[in-house]
Design a protein around this motif. Structure first.
Motif, PDB file in Angstrom:
ATOM      1  N   HIS A 208      44.653  36.040  48.661  1.00 12.47           N
ATOM      2  CA  HIS A 208      45.839  37.037  48.752  1.00 12.47           C
ATOM      3  C   HIS A 208      45.967  36.727  46.644  1.00 12.47           C
ATOM      4  O   HIS A 208      46.183  37.730  47.211  1.00 12.47           O
ATOM      5  CB  HIS A 208      47.200  36.058  49.275  1.00 12.47           C
ATOM      6  N   HIS A 209      46.385  35.761  46.320  1.00 10.43           N
ATOM      7  CA  HIS A 209      47.098  35.241  44.647  1.00 10.43           C
ATOM      8  C   HIS A 209      45.611  36.407  43.901  1.00 10.43           C
ATOM      9  O   HIS A 209      46.064  37.672  43.080  1.00 10.43           O
ATOM     10  CB  HIS A 209      47.254  34.375  44.150  1.00 10.43           C
ATOM     11  N   LEU A 210      44.860  35.889  44.093  1.00  8.64           N
ATOM     12  CA  LEU A 210      43.209  37.009  43.810  1.00  8.64           C
ATOM     13  C   LEU A 210      43.487  38.052  44.024  1.00  8.64           C
ATOM     14  O   LEU A 210      43.637  38.982  42.858  1.00  8.64           O
ATOM     15  CB  LEU A 210      41.825  36.046  43.922  1.00  8.64           C
ATOM     16  N   ALA A 211      43.383  38.350  44.631  1.00 14.01           N
ATOM     17  CA  ALA A 211      43.623  39.976  45.562  1.00 14.01           C
ATOM     18  C   ALA A 211      44.651  40.728  45.082  1.00 14.01           C
ATOM     19  O   ALA A 211      44.817  41.983  44.455  1.00 14.01           O
ATOM     20  CB  ALA A 211      43.238  40.271  47.269  1.00 14.01           C
ATOM     21  N   LEU A 212      45.792  40.082  44.998  1.00 18.21           N
ATOM     22  CA  LEU A 212      47.203  40.067  44.366  1.00 18.21           C
ATOM     23  C   LEU A 212      47.248  40.719  42.235  1.00 18.21           C
ATOM     24  O   LEU A 212      47.014  42.167  41.756  1.00 18.21           O
ATOM     25  CB  LEU A 212      48.459  39.637  44.907  1.00 18.21           C
ATOM     26  N   ASP A 213      46.082  39.514  42.056  1.00 20.24           N
ATOM     27  CA  ASP A 213      46.544  39.887  40.533  1.00 20.24           C
ATOM     28  C   ASP A 213      45.001  40.911  40.508  1.00 20.24           C
ATOM     29  O   ASP A 213      45.613  41.896  38.861  1.00 20.24           O
ATOM     30  CB  ASP A 213      45.869  38.611  39.833  1.00 20.24           C
ATOM     31  N   HIS A 214      43.942  41.560  41.236  1.00 19.09           N
ATOM     32  CA  HIS A 214      43.490  42.362  41.181  1.00 19.09           C
ATOM     33  C   HIS A 214      43.474  43.594  40.724  1.00 19.09           C
ATOM     34  O   HIS A 214      43.677  44.583  40.453  1.00 19.09           O
ATOM     35  CB  HIS A 214      41.846  42.428  42.671  1.00 19.09           C
ATOM     36  N   LEU A 215      44.486  43.833  41.758  1.00 21.77           N
ATOM     37  CA  LEU A 215      45.543  44.959  42.394  1.00 21.77           C
ATOM     38  C   LEU A 215      46.338  45.616  40.931  1.00 21.77           C
ATOM     39  O   LEU A 215      46.129  46.388  40.161  1.00 21.77           O
ATOM     40  CB  LEU A 215      46.637  45.122  43.407  1.00 21.77           C
ATOM     41  N   GLN A 216      47.563  44.660  40.161  1.00 24.56           N
ATOM     42  CA  GLN A 216      47.868  44.898  39.685  1.00 24.56           C
ATOM     43  C   GLN A 216      47.231  44.857  38.239  1.00 24.56           C
ATOM     44  O   GLN A 216      46.925  45.779  37.238  1.00 24.56           O
ATOM     45  CB  GLN A 216      49.461  42.911  38.311  1.00 24.56           C
ATOM     46  N   ALA A 217      46.113  44.329  37.385  1.00 22.22           N
ATOM     47  CA  ALA A 217      44.869  44.755  36.873  1.00 22.22           C
ATOM     48  C   ALA A 217      44.423  46.138  37.056  1.00 22.22           C
ATOM     49  O   ALA A 217      43.786  46.280  35.479  1.00 22.22           O
ATOM     50  CB  ALA A 217      44.411  42.858  36.198  1.00 22.22           C
ATOM     51  N   GLY A 218      44.624  46.660  37.877  1.00 15.82           N
ATOM     52  CA  GLY A 218      44.027  47.668  38.120  1.00 15.82           C
ATOM     53  C   GLY A 218      42.669  47.943  38.176  1.00 15.82           C
ATOM     54  O   GLY A 218      41.874  48.921  37.790  1.00 15.82           O
TER      55      GLY A 218
END
Length: 269
Positions: A208-218
């Motif tokens: 979850h957190h990895l995918a969320l951070d990846h999304l926020q980083a574009g």
């Protein structure tokens, strides 16, 4: 004229293609059980060393069960038949079937797990995602496909891999253009940072957190499939390669592959 190889001959053929020295330090690859001098007439290739694939191997009269995942990845102090892993070892030994694992050594090699995943998706491979050594091997693969949308590409992934309860999860705009693709067979979260310059990454076990951070980083779009599904294309691909390698060495072996879905998740509500 062909002849019957010993288990040692087959292990050597596997290790010529997938060198154990290239496996991760934490891994447990190689021969788990079996007499190196025993003859091998039939091999079954599978993803997981579980009761179902052991049943299949013994039912086929296989002399060797070759799996991607190791049975004894975590250290154990006993393989008594009172333990789950010990039960499988005892059944295999009693049935005259050896067990061999090719895990992270098959992940990084040419014609390994990620190459098979790329081929299953119809990609043209251009390079490893995380190169090592001479630059032709390494973790994951980068490939290209005909231009399409993320929505269509995700549907293509779902149709190209074994169906599982996990299904295919997608992060990104469905209309996003997809042409350059990174694939990482198995758990690929640690390699996401290397995936700049691609349109989408196909892998499994994304948290979850990895995918969320990846999304926020574009970052690139993500397509997350079941771990089993991402690695299964290697099974028929390597069964064919092993048969070819053994024939080239003068050995006559019946090499088969398992189509059983051994993903641990069996349904979803």
């Amino acid at each position: 004229m062909t002849r019957t190889p010993s288990l040692a001959d087959v292990v050597a053929a596997v290790h010529r293609r997938y060198d154990p020295a290239t496996a991760e330090d934490w891994d447990a690859v190689g021969l788990v059980c079996g007499d190196p001098a025993a003859p091998v007439r039939r091999v079954l290739v599978a993803v997981d060393p579980v009761a179902a694939t052991v049943d299949e191997a013994l039912g086929l009269g296989a002399d060797l069960l070759l799996t991607h995942h190791p049975l004894l990845l975590r250290p154990v102090s006993s393989v008594a038949a009172t333990t789950p892993a010990g039960t499988l070892v005892h059944r295999l030994v009693s049935g005259g079937c050896a067990l061999l694992a090719a895990h992270t050594n098959a992940d990084v090699a040419r014609e390994g797990v990620s190459d098979a995943l790329a081929a299953a998706l119809g990609l043209t491979v251009v390079a490893p995602l995380v190169p090592d050594g001479d630059g032709t091997t390494g973790l994951g693969r980068i490939g290209t496909t005909d231009p399409t949308t993320l929505e269509s590409f995700a549907a293509h992934v779902a149709a190209s891999l074994p169906a599982t309860a996990h299904g295919v999860r997608v992060q990104g705009d469905p209309a996003r253009r997809v042409q350059r693709v990174a694939v990482i067979g198995g758990s690929g979260g640690d390699a996401l940072a290397a995936a700049s310059g691609v349109d989408v990454v196909v892998t499994s076990d994304l948290k979850h957190h990895l995918a969320l951070d990846h999304l926020q980083a574009g970052g690139p779009a993500l397509v997350d499939v079941a771990h089993f599904a991402s690695e299964w294309p290697w099974v028929p691909a390597y069964a064919s390669l092993l048969h070819r390698d053994l024939l080239a060495a003068g050995f006559d072996v019946d090499v088969r592959y398992s189509s059983l879905v051994t993903d641990p998740w069996t349904s979803r509500a």
